[in-house]
Design an enzyme around this catalytic site. Structure first.
Site, PDB file in Angstrom:
ATOM      1  N   ILE A 331       0.958  -1.412  -0.048  1.00 45.51           N
ATOM      2  CA  ILE A 331      -0.261  -0.306  -0.023  1.00 45.51           C
ATOM      3  C   ILE A 331       1.195   1.493   0.344  1.00 45.51           C
ATOM      4  O   ILE A 331       2.208   1.199   0.836  1.00 45.51           O
ATOM      5  CB  ILE A 331      -1.068   0.073   1.001  1.00 45.51           C
ATOM      6  CG1 ILE A 331      -1.818  -1.106   1.018  1.00 45.51           C
ATOM      7  CG2 ILE A 331      -1.591   1.456   1.141  1.00 45.51           C
ATOM      8  CD1 ILE A 331      -2.807  -1.271   2.107  1.00 45.51           C
ATOM      9  N   ASN A 338      -1.815   6.050   8.450  1.00 42.19           N
ATOM     10  CA  ASN A 338      -1.267   5.856   9.995  1.00 42.19           C
ATOM     11  C   ASN A 338      -1.385   7.206  10.674  1.00 42.19           C
ATOM     12  O   ASN A 338      -2.280   7.348  11.683  1.00 42.19           O
ATOM     13  CB  ASN A 338      -0.966   4.886  10.391  1.00 42.19           C
ATOM     14  CG  ASN A 338      -1.609   3.607  10.155  1.00 42.19           C
ATOM     15  OD1 ASN A 338      -2.397   3.306  10.505  1.00 42.19           O
ATOM     16  ND2 ASN A 338      -0.278   3.096  10.331  1.00 42.19           N
ATOM     17  N   ASP A 347      -5.971   0.137  10.279  1.00 41.04           N
ATOM     18  CA  ASP A 347      -6.306  -1.268  10.636  1.00 41.04           C
ATOM     19  C   ASP A 347      -7.687  -1.710   9.425  1.00 41.04           C
ATOM     20  O   ASP A 347      -7.675  -2.495   8.584  1.00 41.04           O
ATOM     21  CB  ASP A 347      -6.804  -1.842  11.710  1.00 41.04           C
ATOM     22  CG  ASP A 347      -5.847  -2.098  12.703  1.00 41.04           C
ATOM     23  OD1 ASP A 347      -4.212  -2.253  12.021  1.00 41.04           O
ATOM     24  OD2 ASP A 347      -5.098  -1.896  14.067  1.00 41.04           O
ATOM     25  N   GLU A 373       1.951  -3.393   6.055  1.00 40.11           N
ATOM     26  CA  GLU A 373       1.181  -2.943   4.887  1.00 40.11           C
ATOM     27  C   GLU A 373       1.551  -4.543   3.369  1.00 40.11           C
ATOM     28  O   GLU A 373       1.318  -3.774   2.221  1.00 40.11           O
ATOM     29  CB  GLU A 373       1.349  -1.611   4.027  1.00 40.11           C
ATOM     30  CG  GLU A 373       2.083  -1.082   4.080  1.00 40.11           C
ATOM     31  CD  GLU A 373       3.094  -0.601   4.428  1.00 40.11           C
ATOM     32  OE1 GLU A 373       3.980   0.039   4.939  1.00 40.11           O
ATOM     33  OE2 GLU A 373       3.282  -1.210   5.998  1.00 40.11           O
TER      34      GLU A 373
END
Length: 458
Positions: A331, A338, A347, A373
């Site tokens: 990602i 985040n 998440d 990720e």
């Protein structure tokens, strides 16, 4: 999609004819002139399908089929009986012996290739389930195999999708005492009913007045809940083109009305037993590996499972001479997600990202969270070109549909970079080398601006 096929017939001309037809489609073919030779070949080598004549000297095809299905080492090999016999009792006897399908001599080439493709997919799925079970050594797989076929047959729950009440009445009479038959007339409502109900088989009409039956089949195969549900196509006429296309889309069997009652019951029971067996394999695998090798956040397999299982897939691909591709995806700018939305938001993105990956690939593909990720997808029987196309489809799915996070379900844009690698059959590279090759491709994608696919064919 290729396969290793054993053709058994005491007539050399028939052997040569089938060998030539299948070889032209790039299948690997071995032959046997009688039942003893066939069983010896099966003991020595692995095959994906057996095309078996019935009338042979010594051991006839019925007995050969029974022995194949009674041996845990060969019981999963699909058996197609190729015969000049056209008596219904012979078909029923073959199905009771464990045969998966029939072809009548002279063999219709379209039906031959359609059945071979359909059964090859079935064998690949079964092999993958058993291989995953083998990876988790604590599974009592031999006990499961011993139970297969010995459990008393309960009344099956079966769905009929057909516009006509007369067909429902006919099948209800045939299946009385064998199955609880449920009827839905509208094809779209039938797909929804199949997804919502706990059915063990669905019978789909090929003769809707204004709806394409192939669309119903495609929809059933595209939904997670019905992806592995057995489908029997029910037709008023033997339309070879339609039947061949249906088999390619994932139909497990077909019948042409008027259907013999005993044969129909035998075919239905074959599909129900096979589903129970596959469900048992999946259940055993899932229960045994859930805690040890499943990522708690996404529900996908974790790196521990990948490290254990990948080499098995590489070894199998080399042994069978089949392609194997692997992709790593990451990602883009995940730290920013985040930082902006908190770890709970991150998440949520990871869970949805994993769900999208799983939804875009086949049931036999292995999807893992590699760490953080990063995710890995291992794709058996997938060429470099196909793998690159799948990766691009995944990239678009992520980039074009925003992700919802937080209590207010605010939409955020997410992109991913993907690196693809395909096993080089001429090298000695192992699973770790394949991951490294895909990781280098991912690195190029990141350095090249992100939100792109880079493929390394060899």
């Amino acid at each position: 999609m290729t396969a290793r096929i054993l053709v058994v017939d005491d007539n050399q001309l028939n052997l040569d004819l089938l060998n030539a037809r299948l070889t032209m489609e790039y299948y690997e073919v071995a032959t046997a002139l009688d039942g003893h030779q066939a069983l010896e070949a099966l003991a020595r080598e692995s095959f994906d399908i057996v095309l078996l004549d019935i009338m042979m000297p010594g051991i006839d095809g019925f007995e050969v089929c029974r022995r194949i299905k009674a041996d845990p080492g060969t019981m999963d090999i699909p058996v197609v009986m190729v015969t000049a016999l056209d008596q219904m009792e012979d078909r029923v006897r073959g199905l009771q012996a464990g045969a998966d399908d029939f072809l009548t001599k002279p063999v219709n080439e379209l039906q031959l290739l359609a059945r071979v493709k359909s059964l090859t997919r079935l064998k690949m799925l079964t092999d993958e389930l058993r291989l995953r079970a083998h990876t988790t050594r604590d599974i009592a797989i031999e006990e499961l195999l011993r139970r297969h076929g010995t459990k008393p047959e309960a009344r099956a729950e079966v769905l009929l999708i057909d516009e006509r009440a007369s067909v429902f009445e006919r099948y209800s009479g045939i299946l009385r005492g064998v199955a609880n038959l449920h009827h839905v007339r509208d094809p779209q409502e039938g797909v929804l009913a199949a997804a919502e109900g706990g059915f063990e088989c669905v019978i789909v009409s090929a003769d809707f007045a204004t709806f394409d039956p192939l669309r119903v089949i495609a929809q059933l195969r595209s939904l997670d809940r019905t992806r592995f549900l057995p489908i029997i196509l029910s037709s008023d006429t033997e339309n070879d083109t339609l039947i061949a296309r249906a088999l390619e889309l994932g139909v497990n069997d077909f019948v042409v009305r008027p259907v013999d009652a005993n044969e129909f019951v035998a075919r239905l029971r074959t599909q129900v037993r096979r589903k129970a067996y596959h469900d048992g394999l999946r259940s055993n695998v899932a229960e045994s590996i859930e805690l040890a090798v499943t990522d708690g956040l996404t529900g996908l397999h974790n790196r521990r499972y990948l490290d254990t299982h990948l080499q098995s897939l590489v070894d199998r691909a080399r042994k069978r001479g089949r392609p194997l591709s692997l992709l790593i995806t990451d990602i883009d700018h995940f730290k920013a997600v985040n930082d902006t939305h908190g770890h709970d938001g991150g998440d949520e993105v990871l869970r949805e990202f994993g769900r999208r990956l799983r939804g875009q690939v086949r049931g036999l593909d292995l999807v893992c969270r590699f760490g953080g990720e990063e995710f890995v997808i291992v794709m058996p029987d997938t060429s470099a070109v196909m793998a690159a196309e799948i990766a691009e489809r995944l990239r678009l799915d992520v980039a074009e549909t925003p992700f919802a996070v937080g209590a207010d379900r605010s939409k955020i844009a997410v992109t991913a970079s993907l690196g693809v690698a395909t096993l080089d059959p001429s090298s000695a590279e192992d699973g770790a080398a394949l991951i490294k090759k895909a990781d280098l491709a991912l690195y190029e994608a990141k350095n090249g601006g992100r939100n792109k696919v880079i493929a390394k064919a060899a």
